[in-house]
Design an enzyme around this catalytic site. Structure first.
Site, PDB file in Angstrom:
ATOM      1  N   ASP A   1       0.836  -1.196   0.000  1.00  0.00           N
ATOM      2  CA  ASP A   1       0.000   0.000   0.000  1.00  0.00           C
ATOM      3  C   ASP A   1       0.875   1.251   0.000  1.00  0.00           C
ATOM      4  OD1 ASP A   1      -2.490   1.534   0.377  1.00  0.00           O
ATOM      5  OD2 ASP A   1      -1.721   1.878   2.394  1.00  0.00           O
TER       6      ASP A   1
ATOM      7  N   GLU B   1      -1.967  -5.345  -3.597  1.00  0.00           N
ATOM      8  CA  GLU B   1      -0.991  -4.602  -2.800  1.00  0.00           C
ATOM      9  C   GLU B   1       0.129  -5.524  -2.316  1.00  0.00           C
ATOM     10  OE1 GLU B   1      -4.048  -1.192  -1.006  1.00  0.00           O
ATOM     11  OE2 GLU B   1      -3.537  -2.957   0.188  1.00  0.00           O
TER      12      GLU B   1
END
Length: 229
Positions: free
Chosen positions: A49, A121
């Protein structure tokens, strides 16, 4: 460790050859099937992320050298939010290689937006840990492609934009009402109505409440702004 045939194919779709294949295996391992000897992808998701955020922030600055922070922030949010990650994941068929527990498989986990977004992610973090930031940036920019340059100049969250519209006119924040829910548990369809204090409303359907609320908010905002010239 040697990757299975399906993960080798996935790595080709991803566009990265792993020097440490175990990183990719971990990136596609969901917590529903993890064990002390088989770690899940949650820590990689956390890292990915942040890597994605840095790449997107840098790319947006390059794409529009004159944009203000107020213009860049909503574009950034549109590019890094879970829905965007899940969309990219679907394009490279990440769902097909996710390692899931039986309960998640039975409930359609390979198609769930949250699992796909989290997995994307984690895969980004796996590339980063395998080969560094430049390699991760190359993969991200290839996969996100034209999204960086075509993201709406005003990519504000539709619910936020509608709330600001209402408050600017002295109204209470909009309400969101679930009109119906259809389909099986693993693939529900939500019908949501966005309603203003003044009585206007618009409805929209989507596979998650959040998506349906956003779509209903956008439909109502578009209608109200059109009506006001």
């Amino acid at each position: 460790m040697k990757l299975s045939a399906d993960l080798q194919d996935f790595a080709k779709r991803l566009g990265h050859r792993f020097a440490k294949p175990e990183l990719l295996v971990r990136a596609v391992t969901h917590s529903s099937i993890s064990s002390p000897t088989r770690p899940d992808n949650q820590r990689l998701e956390f890292l990915g992320d942040r890597v994605l955020g840095l790449v997107m922030a840098e790319a947006l600055l390059v794409a529009d050298t004159g944009a203000s922070e107020g213009q860049l922030a909503p574009r950034f949010n549109a590019l890094v939010r879970k829905e965007a990650c899940a969309e990219v994941a679907r394009e490279i068929d990440l769902g097909a290689v996710l390692k899931l527990g039986r309960s998640e498989m039975m409930s359609g986990g390979r198609r769930k937006e949250a699992l796909l977004g989290d997995g994307m992610e984690a895969v980004i973090a796996a590339v980063y840990q395998d080969a560094g930031f430049e390699a991760a940036r190359d993969v991200i920019l290839k996969l996100w492609g034209q999204r960086v340059t075509t993201v709406d100049a005003d990519a504000r969250d539709a619910k936020t934009a509608l709330q600001e519209w209402a408050q600017a006119r002295g109204q209470q924040p909009p309400r969101y009402v679930e009109v119906s829910r259809e389909g099986p548990d693993h693939a529900p369809v939500f019908q949501i109505a966005a309603r203003l204090e003044s009585g206007e409303e618009a409805q929209a359907s989507a596979g998650s409440k959040r998506q349906a609320e956003q779509a209903a908010a956008k439909a109502l905002l578009d209608r109200m702004e059109a009506g006001n010239g």
